[in-house]
Design a protein around this motif. Structure first.
Motif, short mmCIF file in Angstrom:
data_model
loop_
_atom_site.label_atom_id
_atom_site.label_comp_id
_atom_site.label_asym_id
_atom_site.label_seq_id
_atom_site.Cartn_x
_atom_site.Cartn_y
_atom_site.Cartn_z
N ARG A 139 -38.40 15.76 36.79
CA ARG A 139 -37.55 16.88 37.21
C ARG A 139 -36.33 16.39 37.96
O ARG A 139 -35.22 16.90 37.78
CB ARG A 139 -38.37 17.83 38.10
CG ARG A 139 -39.43 18.62 37.33
CD ARG A 139 -40.27 19.45 38.28
NE ARG A 139 -41.22 20.30 37.55
CZ ARG A 139 -42.15 21.02 38.13
NH1 ARG A 139 -42.28 21.00 39.45
NH2 ARG A 139 -42.96 21.78 37.42
N GLU A 140 -36.52 15.39 38.84
CA GLU A 140 -35.39 14.87 39.61
C GLU A 140 -34.36 14.23 38.69
O GLU A 140 -33.15 14.39 38.90
CB GLU A 140 -35.90 13.86 40.64
CG GLU A 140 -36.65 14.51 41.80
CD GLU A 140 -37.20 13.48 42.76
OE1 GLU A 140 -36.99 12.27 42.52
OE2 GLU A 140 -37.84 13.88 43.75
N LYS A 141 -34.82 13.51 37.67
CA LYS A 141 -33.89 12.90 36.72
C LYS A 141 -33.10 13.97 35.97
O LYS A 141 -31.89 13.83 35.75
CB LYS A 141 -34.64 12.02 35.73
CG LYS A 141 -35.19 10.74 36.34
CD LYS A 141 -35.97 9.92 35.31
CE LYS A 141 -36.54 8.66 35.93
NZ LYS A 141 -37.34 7.88 34.95
N THR A 142 -33.78 15.06 35.60
CA THR A 142 -33.10 16.15 34.90
C THR A 142 -32.05 16.78 35.81
O THR A 142 -30.92 17.06 35.38
CB THR A 142 -34.12 17.22 34.45
OG1 THR A 142 -35.06 16.62 33.55
CG2 THR A 142 -33.42 18.38 33.75
N ARG A 143 -32.40 17.00 37.07
CA ARG A 143 -31.44 17.59 38.01
C ARG A 143 -30.27 16.66 38.27
O ARG A 143 -29.13 17.11 38.40
CB ARG A 143 -32.17 17.94 39.32
CG ARG A 143 -33.15 19.08 39.16
CD ARG A 143 -34.02 19.25 40.39
NE ARG A 143 -35.19 20.05 40.07
CZ ARG A 143 -36.27 20.14 40.83
NH1 ARG A 143 -36.33 19.47 41.97
NH2 ARG A 143 -37.29 20.88 40.46
N ASP A 144 -30.54 15.36 38.33
CA ASP A 144 -29.44 14.40 38.51
C ASP A 144 -28.47 14.46 37.33
O ASP A 144 -27.25 14.39 37.51
CB ASP A 144 -30.00 12.98 38.65
CG ASP A 144 -30.68 12.75 40.00
OD1 ASP A 144 -30.44 13.55 40.92
OD2 ASP A 144 -31.45 11.78 40.11
N LYS A 145 -29.02 14.60 36.11
CA LYS A 145 -28.17 14.71 34.93
C LYS A 145 -27.33 15.98 34.97
O LYS A 145 -26.15 15.98 34.63
CB LYS A 145 -29.02 14.69 33.66
CG LYS A 145 -29.70 13.36 33.37
CD LYS A 145 -30.57 13.46 32.12
CE LYS A 145 -31.31 12.17 31.84
NZ LYS A 145 -32.21 12.29 30.65
N LEU A 147 -26.36 17.65 37.66
CA LEU A 147 -25.31 17.50 38.68
C LEU A 147 -24.18 16.60 38.19
O LEU A 147 -23.00 16.86 38.45
CB LEU A 147 -25.91 16.94 39.97
CG LEU A 147 -26.87 17.88 40.73
CD1 LEU A 147 -27.51 17.15 41.90
CD2 LEU A 147 -26.12 19.12 41.21
N ALA A 148 -24.53 15.53 37.47
CA ALA A 148 -23.51 14.61 36.96
C ALA A 148 -22.62 15.30 35.93
O ALA A 148 -21.39 15.14 35.94
CB ALA A 148 -24.17 13.37 36.35
N LEU A 149 -23.22 16.08 35.05
CA LEU A 149 -22.45 16.78 34.02
C LEU A 149 -21.57 17.86 34.64
O LEU A 149 -20.43 18.07 34.22
CB LEU A 149 -23.39 17.40 32.98
CG LEU A 149 -24.09 16.40 32.05
CD1 LEU A 149 -25.20 17.08 31.26
CD2 LEU A 149 -23.08 15.76 31.10
N THR A 155 -16.91 23.75 34.69
CA THR A 155 -16.97 24.99 33.89
C THR A 155 -17.98 24.89 32.76
O THR A 155 -18.05 25.79 31.92
CB THR A 155 -15.58 25.33 33.32
OG1 THR A 155 -15.18 24.28 32.41
CG2 THR A 155 -14.55 25.47 34.42
N ILE A 156 -18.78 23.84 32.73
CA ILE A 156 -19.73 23.64 31.64
C ILE A 156 -20.73 24.80 31.60
O ILE A 156 -21.14 25.33 32.64
CB ILE A 156 -20.46 22.29 31.81
CG1 ILE A 156 -21.23 21.92 30.54
CG2 ILE A 156 -21.37 22.30 33.02
CD1 ILE A 156 -21.73 20.49 30.54
N SER A 157 -21.11 25.20 30.41
CA SER A 157 -22.02 26.34 30.25
C SER A 157 -23.48 25.88 30.23
O SER A 157 -23.78 24.69 30.05
CB SER A 157 -21.71 27.09 28.95
OG SER A 157 -22.07 26.29 27.82
N THR A 158 -24.37 26.85 30.40
CA THR A 158 -25.81 26.56 30.35
C THR A 158 -26.21 25.99 28.99
O THR A 158 -26.99 25.04 28.90
CB THR A 158 -26.61 27.84 30.64
OG1 THR A 158 -26.29 28.31 31.95
CG2 THR A 158 -28.11 27.56 30.58
#
Length: 204
Positions: A139-145, A147-149, A155-158
């Motif tokens: 989960r932390e790796k996904t959240r880091d990705k 935040l980086a994006l 303005t990136i979309s879901t």
């Protein structure tokens, strides 16, 4: 170490979300005399059910919003009314969401001799390690990705985040809610036309 403060039964942490496994087992043709086959491997859980998809559904449509086409309406209705299923027609999408929330790949669906569901396992779980650790690391790796994006494109979309990271939009929405609660992310402006803002590390 866990406690029994919520009740007399010892708390259990599942490697695979029990809602996903229960839903996979429930997707069968109840008019068939065939048995459900559940096979556990080192890297996956496979569940084979007798029966096939109704003509109006395809494997692709299972991942989208679709209507309910119960093979046995007389059985589906009381299951819904008694709370064994939440809403008819949402089962496969709920399976995808639960896997995303647990840090697992999306379940795979196939039709051959019957309806097949494959739930991928994460290497390291169930081998004596604390189970919460690899899940939280995923989960932390996904959240880091995320935040980086967002830092690269506020303005990136879901949907764009989901495509680049490889999980469902529902999974992205859940992760974003966790980041907002942790004080690491906030939305500036309206839903359409606004932007994301990375706030900090959440340790304030």
């Amino acid at each position: 170490m866990t406690t029994r403060e919520a009740g007399p039964q010892a708390p259990v942490r599942y490697e695979l979300p029990k809602e996903v496994v229960a839903e996979a087992v429930a997707h069968r043709n109840y008019t068939s005399n065939g048995s459900v086959q559940v096979m556990l491997f080192a890297d996956r859980l496979e569940i084979w059910n007798p029966g096939r998809l109704p003509p109006s559904l395809t494997l692709e449509k299972l991942r989208q919003a679709h209507g309910s086409v119960p093979g046995n309406p007389l059985l589906a209705e009381p299951m819904y009314l008694t709370g064994y299923i939440e809403r008819m027609g949402t089962g496969t999408r709920d399976m995808i969401r639960h896997c995303a929330e647990a840090g697992l790949p999306e379940p795979e669906f196939a039709v051959s001799d019957g309806f097949q569901t494959i739930i991928r396992r994460v290497r390291g779980r169930g081998t004596g390690e604390p189970r919460d650790k690899p899940r939280e690391e995923t989960r932390e790796k996904t959240r880091d990705k995320i935040l980086a994006l967002i830092a690269a494109d506020p303005t990136i979309s879901t949907n764009e985040l989901a495509e680049q990271i490889g999980i469902t939009p529902k999974g992205i929405e859940w992760q974003i809610q966790q980041l907002k609660r942790a004080g690491q992310l906030k939305r500036v402006g309206p839903k359409k036309g606004g932007r994301w803002e990375v706030v900090g590390d959440g340790d304030e």
